[in-house]
Design a protein around this motif. Structure first.
Motif, PDB file in Angstrom:
ATOM      1  N   ALA A 123      20.092  -5.477 -15.214  1.00 23.89           N
ATOM      2  CA  ALA A 123      21.418  -6.088 -15.212  1.00 23.89           C
ATOM      3  C   ALA A 123      22.482  -4.999 -15.302  1.00 23.89           C
ATOM      4  N   ALA A 124      23.658  -5.277 -14.757  1.00 21.77           N
ATOM      5  CA  ALA A 124      24.709  -4.268 -14.695  1.00 21.77           C
ATOM      6  C   ALA A 124      25.106  -3.749 -16.070  1.00 21.77           C
ATOM      7  N   ASP A 125      25.054  -4.613 -17.102  1.00 22.86           N
ATOM      8  CA  ASP A 125      25.438  -4.173 -18.441  1.00 22.86           C
ATOM      9  C   ASP A 125      24.298  -3.530 -19.204  1.00 22.86           C
ATOM     10  N   GLY A 126      23.115  -3.451 -18.591  1.00 19.19           N
ATOM     11  CA  GLY A 126      21.979  -2.814 -19.244  1.00 19.19           C
ATOM     12  C   GLY A 126      21.393  -3.591 -20.402  1.00 19.19           C
ATOM     13  N   ARG A 127      21.833  -4.845 -20.577  1.00 20.22           N
ATOM     14  CA  ARG A 127      21.358  -5.642 -21.706  1.00 20.22           C
ATOM     15  C   ARG A 127      20.276  -6.643 -21.309  1.00 20.22           C
ATOM     16  N   GLY A 128      19.851  -6.597 -20.066  1.00 20.17           N
ATOM     17  CA  GLY A 128      18.822  -7.520 -19.607  1.00 20.17           C
ATOM     18  C   GLY A 128      18.395  -7.159 -18.199  1.00 20.17           C
ATOM     19  N   ALA A 129      17.655  -8.069 -17.582  1.00 21.74           N
ATOM     20  CA  ALA A 129      17.158  -7.842 -16.233  1.00 21.74           C
ATOM     21  C   ALA A 129      17.052  -9.167 -15.498  1.00 21.74           C
ATOM     22  N   TRP A 130      17.065  -9.068 -14.171  1.00 22.32           N
ATOM     23  CA  TRP A 130      16.933 -10.227 -13.292  1.00 22.32           C
ATOM     24  C   TRP A 130      15.635 -10.098 -12.507  1.00 22.32           C
ATOM     25  N   PHE A 131      15.034 -11.227 -12.156  1.00 27.57           N
ATOM     26  CA  PHE A 131      13.833 -11.185 -11.332  1.00 27.57           C
ATOM     27  C   PHE A 131      13.591 -12.543 -10.689  1.00 27.57           C
ATOM     28  N   GLY A 132      12.867 -12.519  -9.574  1.00 24.55           N
ATOM     29  CA  GLY A 132      12.436 -13.751  -8.930  1.00 24.55           C
ATOM     30  C   GLY A 132      11.050 -14.132  -9.405  1.00 24.55           C
ATOM     31  N   TYR A 133      10.788 -15.441  -9.427  1.00 23.69           N
ATOM     32  CA  TYR A 133       9.465 -15.926  -9.826  1.00 23.69           C
ATOM     33  C   TYR A 133       9.051 -17.062  -8.897  1.00 23.69           C
ATOM     34  N   ALA A 134       7.789 -17.030  -8.460  1.00 27.13           N
ATOM     35  CA  ALA A 134       7.216 -18.100  -7.644  1.00 27.13           C
ATOM     36  C   ALA A 134       5.749 -18.244  -8.006  1.00 27.13           C
ATOM     37  N   ASP A 135       5.199 -19.427  -7.786  1.00 28.20           N
ATOM     38  CA  ASP A 135       3.766 -19.635  -7.942  1.00 28.20           C
ATOM     39  C   ASP A 135       3.292 -20.555  -6.819  1.00 28.20           C
ATOM     40  N   PRO A 136       2.010 -20.854  -6.737  1.00 28.12           N
ATOM     41  CA  PRO A 136       1.519 -21.602  -5.569  1.00 28.12           C
ATOM     42  C   PRO A 136       2.189 -22.950  -5.324  1.00 28.12           C
ATOM     43  N   ARG A 137       2.811 -23.556  -6.335  1.00 25.72           N
ATOM     44  CA  ARG A 137       3.484 -24.837  -6.119  1.00 25.72           C
ATOM     45  C   ARG A 137       4.999 -24.747  -6.307  1.00 25.72           C
ATOM     46  N   THR A 138       5.513 -23.575  -6.659  1.00 24.90           N
ATOM     47  CA  THR A 138       6.931 -23.435  -6.991  1.00 24.90           C
ATOM     48  C   THR A 138       7.569 -22.358  -6.128  1.00 24.90           C
ATOM     49  N   PRO A 139       8.539 -22.706  -5.273  1.00 25.23           N
ATOM     50  CA  PRO A 139       9.238 -21.674  -4.501  1.00 25.23           C
ATOM     51  C   PRO A 139      10.045 -20.770  -5.414  1.00 25.23           C
ATOM     52  N   GLN A 140      10.385 -19.592  -4.907  1.00 24.88           N
ATOM     53  CA  GLN A 140      11.003 -18.586  -5.766  1.00 24.88           C
ATOM     54  C   GLN A 140      12.350 -19.041  -6.316  1.00 24.88           C
ATOM     55  N   GLY A 141      12.472 -18.959  -7.639  1.00 22.57           N
ATOM     56  CA  GLY A 141      13.736 -19.108  -8.329  1.00 22.57           C
ATOM     57  C   GLY A 141      14.093 -17.785  -8.978  1.00 22.57           C
ATOM     58  N   VAL A 142      15.292 -17.686  -9.528  1.00 23.65           N
ATOM     59  CA  VAL A 142      15.762 -16.444 -10.139  1.00 23.65           C
ATOM     60  C   VAL A 142      15.927 -16.660 -11.640  1.00 23.65           C
ATOM     61  N   HIS A 143      15.397 -15.712 -12.421  1.00 19.74           N
ATOM     62  CA  HIS A 143      15.428 -15.783 -13.876  1.00 19.74           C
ATOM     63  C   HIS A 143      16.120 -14.550 -14.434  1.00 19.74           C
ATOM     64  N   ARG A 144      16.606 -14.699 -15.686  1.00 16.79           N
ATOM     65  CA  ARG A 144      17.191 -13.569 -16.398  1.00 16.79           C
ATOM     66  C   ARG A 144      16.481 -13.399 -17.726  1.00 16.79           C
ATOM     67  N   TYR A 145      16.159 -12.152 -18.037  1.00 22.10           N
ATOM     68  CA  TYR A 145      15.654 -11.827 -19.365  1.00 22.10           C
ATOM     69  C   TYR A 145      16.793 -11.175 -20.142  1.00 22.10           C
ATOM     70  N   ASP A 146      17.131 -11.738 -21.294  1.00 22.60           N
ATOM     71  CA  ASP A 146      18.182 -11.238 -22.175  1.00 22.60           C
ATOM     72  C   ASP A 146      17.520 -10.463 -23.310  1.00 22.60           C
ATOM     73  N   ALA A 147      17.657  -9.132 -23.294  1.00 19.57           N
ATOM     74  CA  ALA A 147      16.992  -8.313 -24.306  1.00 19.57           C
ATOM     75  C   ALA A 147      17.590  -8.526 -25.685  1.00 19.57           C
ATOM     76  N   ALA A 148      18.893  -8.812 -25.781  1.00 23.63           N
ATOM     77  CA  ALA A 148      19.518  -9.019 -27.089  1.00 23.63           C
ATOM     78  C   ALA A 148      18.986 -10.287 -27.746  1.00 23.63           C
ATOM     79  N   ALA A 149      18.834 -11.351 -26.941  1.00 29.82           N
ATOM     80  CA  ALA A 149      18.333 -12.613 -27.488  1.00 29.82           C
ATOM     81  C   ALA A 149      16.812 -12.700 -27.449  1.00 29.82           C
TER      82      ALA A 149
END
Length: 695
Positions: free
Chosen positions: A382-408
Motif C-alpha cells: 500500500a502507498a502508506d506502507g501500512r498494509g498491502a493489496w492482493f487479488g484472490y480467486a479459487d475454483p468457484r470464486t472469481p478474483q476479488g481484491v483484498h486489503r491486509y491492514d498491518a496496524a489492525a
C-alpha cells in the motif's frame, strides 16, 4: 484418415474426405541433418494454394461441428460463469484510487480512477489495443501508461508507446515516447520526472530520464552493456533511491546498481554496482533506510528473500522449503505500525499462503487468513506502507481484491469479483499426487461435480509445462462448465512449469523437455489405471507455446491414451519455430536450431516431425489465430495436413481458424468471442468423449 486423392480398399466405410493439401519434397539441410518438410508451402498464408486449402478446411470444420450437441448450452454456461466485472489491484495516490477493470463483456481491461465524484475511465485501449504498464505519480495528478496495437503484454518482442495523462482533465501531457518494453516507470519524489527504459537497435535497452515539459529526454545509463541487455528501474515508495537491474544479454547475468537521488542531479545519478553473489532475477525493493530486499526465485530451488543493508553483508531472511516456495513479498514499514513487517506470498502445491514476518530478522509472526484454499495474485505494498493489496480467486470464486491492514492485523474485502455471483456449480476440487515415469511425484488437480458418484468420468487433461508458469487452483470457467455437464477436468503440474520452484522448471526445459512430456503422459495413464477415467474417454487440451507443444508431443508419442485432443495456438514445428512469431525470444526455453546439439533436442520431440502414417490418432481439433503474433498459424496448418494424411482411426482431424490474436478475453470480439470459441472446444470434447447430453 486419407486425403481425397487416396484410393479406398473395397469394403471400407466412406471416410471423411479432407481437402488435398499442397505437398512437396522439401528437405532442409541443418548442419549434418536433413529435415523433411513436405508441407512447407502452407507456411505462406497468402499463397493461392494455401488460401484455397484453408477455405476448404473452414468449410469442413463448419460442417462437422454443426453436428456437435451442446455448443449453445456450453456458450450459455460460459457467458453466465464469466458475467462479472473483474477488478485489478488498486494503487492510491493523492487521495485518488487507480485500478484496472475488465467489464463482463469487455476485451482488454480499462484504467479507471475513483474519487469523490465517482469512477471515470482514464484509458480505454479499445479494439485490438492493449494496455501495458501504468504508474500514477506520487501526487495522483498524472499517470504514465503504455499502449500498443497488438496482443502480447509482457512479451519481449512487443514495444509500447508511453504517454503521460493529466488525471483531472484527461489531457495528454508532453509527446508520446515510442519503443518501450512492457513495464512501469520510476517516478521521482517530487513527481516532476521519471526514469524509463527504451529499446535499442541491438535488442537491448537504455535508461532515460524524462522531465515533464521538456522535449528531449536524457540518456542516463546502459551504454556499454552487452547487446540484448534489458533494464528495469524503481525508486521505491519515497522516490529517493534509484535501483537499476540488468538481465539478459550475452554474458550479462543479473547485475544491480543503486544511487541516492538526493546526491547530485537526476540526469547523472551516482549509480554504484552492488555485487550480490548468487542472486537471481527480480526487481529489488529499496526501503526508506536504504536496505534492499530481493527475492531470488532463480538460484534457490524454492525461492529465498535476501536483505542487503548499506555497508553490511547480504543476509538470507527467509527461504522456501520442500513444501512451499516463495513467490513475492511486500515491505510494510509505514508510520504508526508497532513494528515493520514483511508480508510474504508462498505457494504450497496449487494453493497460496500469506505469512507475516519481522522485517529485521524474518522471524514468523503468523499467517493472514484467506477466504479459502485458492490463489493470491498481485501482492502490492500500500502507498502508506501500512498494509498491502492482493487479488484472490479459487475454483468457484472469481478474483476479488483484498486489503491486509498491518496496524489492525486483519484482512478485508475491498471489491468482489463481480457485482453479482456467476452461479458456479457445486464442484469437488482435489489435489493429489501421481508417480512420473522416473518415480517423481507430480501434482494433479481434479475438478468434478460434487454430486457425481465415484467412478470414471469423461475427463479433459490439461498442462502447461514451460516458462516456469505454475498451474494453480484459480477460477476456471471452462472447468466449471465441463463439470456442470457431468465431466471431470484435470490439471497436471508437470516439469517445466513453476509448481515446485526453479529446479522443477529446469527439469523440463531445453534438453530436459521430454521429461515434462513424459509427466503428462504419466498423468493420462494414471487417470486410466486408477479408474478415474475410462479408456477412450480421456481428452487432452494444450494451449499456447507451452501447453500446446507439450500436448502436441504427447499426441504423437502416445496417441492410444486419448479419445480426443485439442491444440490451440500451439508450437508444433520445432525445427522452424524460432523463425516466426515470438520464436526468437524462446530459444533459452527450448533450444536453437542453429546449434547441432540443440537441434537434436528439438527434433527428438517436435510434434510435426513425429506424425506417422497409418497411426490411429484420436479426434484432433487444431485452433489457429490468424493475427497471433506469438505463435504463427503456420504450425496448425502444417500439423493439420500431416495428421489428416496419416491418421487411420476414422476420427476427424479438424482445423478451426479464428480472426484476431486469440489471447484471452482481449482477443477480437472480447469475452463473447472467447466464450464462443471455448464452447466449440468443449462441445468437441463432449462429442468424442461421450459426455452425456445436457438435461
Amino acid at each position: 484418415m486419407r486425403s481425397s486423392s487416396d484410393p479406398l480398399p473395397s469394403g471400407d466405410p466412406p471416410p471423411l474426405v479432407y481437402p488435398v493439401a499442397p505437398r512437396g519434397e522439401t528437405v532442409e539441410r541443418l548442419g549434418e541433418r536433413a529435415v523433411a518438410d513436405p508441407y512447407r508451402l502452407l507456411e505462406d498464408a497468402a499463397h493461392p494454394d494455401t488460401r484455397r486449402w484453408s477455405a476448404a478446411q473452414d468449410d469442413l470444420f463448419r460442417r462437422v461441428a454443426r453436428g456437435w450437441p451442446g455448443i449453445g448450452a456450453f456458450r450459455s454456461a460460459l457467458e453466465r460463469l464469466t458475467a462479472f466485472e473483474q477488478p485489478g489491484v488498486p494503487r492510491f495516490a493523492g487521495g485518488r484510487v487507480f485500478c484496472t477493470v475488465r467489464a463482463p463483456d469487455g476485451g482488454q481491461p480499462v484504467l479507471v480512477v475513483e474519487e469523490a465524484g465517482g469512477r471515470r475511465v482514464l484509458v480505454d485501449p479499445g479494439g485490438r489495443g492493449v494496455l501495458g504498464g501504468w504508474s500514477p505519480d506520487p501526487t495522483g495528478r498524472l499517470v504514465a501508461y503504455q499502449g500498443a496495437r497488438s496482443q502480447g503484454a509482457g512479451a519481449g518482442s512487443t514495444r509500447y508507446t508511453l504517454r503521460i495523462l493529466e488525471v483531472a482533465t484527461g489531457r495528454l501531457v508532453d509527446a508520446p515516447i515510442d519503443g518501450c518494453r512492457y513495464g512501469t516507470v520510476a517516478w521521482t519524489a517530487d513527481a516532476d520526472a521519471f526514469y524509463y527504459s527504451r529499446g535499442t537497435e541491438d535488442g537491448g535497452e537504455l535508461l532515460h530520464l524524462h522531465r515533464l515539459g521538456r522535449p528531449v529526454d536524457q540518456e542516463v545509463f546502459g551504454a556499454g552493456l552487452p547487446a540484448g541487455t534489458r533494464l528495469d528501474a524503481t525508486t521505491g515508495a519515497p522516490g529517493r533511491t534509484l535501483v537499476v537491474t540488468a538481465t539478459g544479454g550475452r554474458g550479462a547475468g543479473h547485475r544491480l546498481w543503486v544511487a541516492d537521488l538526493r546526491q547530485g542531479p537526476l540526469e547523472r545519478p551516482q549509480l554504484r554496482e552492488q555485487l550480490i553473489e548468487d542472486w537471481g532475477a527480480g526487481l529489488p525493493w529499496p526501503a526508506a533506510d536504504g536496505t534492499l530486499y530481493l527475492l531470488d526465485r532463480d538460484r534457490a530451488p524454492h525461492g529465498r528473500l535476501l536483505a542487503a543493508a548499506p555497508g553490511a553483508p547480504v543476509r538470507t531472511l527467509l527461504a522456501g522449503d520442500e513444501h512451499t516456495r516463495l513467490d513475492s513479498f511486500a515491505v510494510l514499514d509505514g508510520a504508526g505500525l508497532p513494528a515493520p513487517e514483511l508480508l510474504v506470498l508462498r505457494s504450497s502445491g496449487s494453493r497460496s499462503l500469506l505469512t507475516r514476518h519481522r522485517l529485521d530478522s524474518g522471524a514468523a509472526l503468523g499467517a493472514v487468513e484467506l477466504p479459502g484454499p485458492g490463489v493470491v495474485a498481485g501482492l502490492t505494498r500500500a502507498a502508506d506502507g501500512r498494509g498491502a493489496w492482493f487479488g484472490y480467486a479459487d475454483p468457484r470464486t472469481p478474483q476479488g481484491v483484498h486489503r491486509y491492514d498491518a496496524a489492525a492485523g486483519r484482512r478485508t474485502l475491498w471489491r468482489a469479483g463481480g457485482r453479482s455471483g456467476p452461479g458456479a456449480p457445486e464442484v469437488l476440487v482435489t489435489e493429489l499426487g501421481y508417480p512420473a515415469a522416473d518415480g517423481s511425484p507430480v501434482r494433479l488437480l481434479l475438478t468434478r461435480p460434487a454430486a457425481a458418484p465415484a467412478g470414471p468420468l469423461p475427463t479433459i487433461l490439461q498442462a502447461h509445462g514451460a516458462f516456469g508458469a505454475a498451474q494453480l487452483a484459480g477460477y476456471h470457467a471452462a472447468a466449471l462448465a465441463w463439470a456442470e455437464r457431468g465431466g471431470q477436468f484435470a490439471v497436471a503440474g508437470v516439469r517445466g512449469g513453476g509448481e515446485e520452484g526453479a529446479d522443477w522448471r529446469r527439469a523440463g526445459m531445453r534438453e530436459q523437455k521430454q521429461q515434462g512430456i513424459d509427466d503428462f503422459s504419466a498423468a493420462a495413464q494414471y487417470l486410466l489405471d486408477t479408474g478415474r477415467c475410462a479408456p477412450g474417454r480421456l481428452g487432452a487440451l494444450g494451449r499456447g507455446a507451452g501447453g500446446g507443444l507439450l500436448v502436441g508431443a504427447a499426441l504423437t508419442q502416445r496417441p492410444e491414451l486419448f479419445g480426443a485432443v485439442a491444440l490451440s495456438a500451439a508450437l508444433l514445428d520445432m525445427a522452424r519455430y524460432q523463425l516466426s512469431g515470438h520464436g526468437p525470444y524462446w530459444t533459452e526455453e527450448f533450444g536453437s536450431r542453429e546449434e547441432p546439439r540443440e537441434l537434436d533436442w528439438l527434433l527428438g520431440y517436435s510434434p510435426y516431425h513425429h506424425v506417422r502414417p497409418g497411426t490411429a490418432y484420436p479426434a484432433v481439433l487444431l485452433t489457429a489465430f490468424e493475427a497471433d503474433e506469438r505463435v504463427d498459424a503456420l504450425h496448425a496448418r502444417k500439423m493439420c495436413a500431416a495428421l489428416q494424411q496419416a491418421s487411420s482411426s476414422g476420427r476427424p482431424v479438424l482445423l478451426r481458424r479464428a480472426a484476431g490474436p486469440g489471447r484471452g478475453a482481449g482477443a477480437r470480439g472480447g469475452r463473447p468471442a472467447r466464450s464462443a470459441q471455448l464452447a466449440e472446444l468443449l462441445a468437441f470434447f463432449a462429442e468424442f468423449l461421450e459426455l452425456p447430453a445436457a438435461g
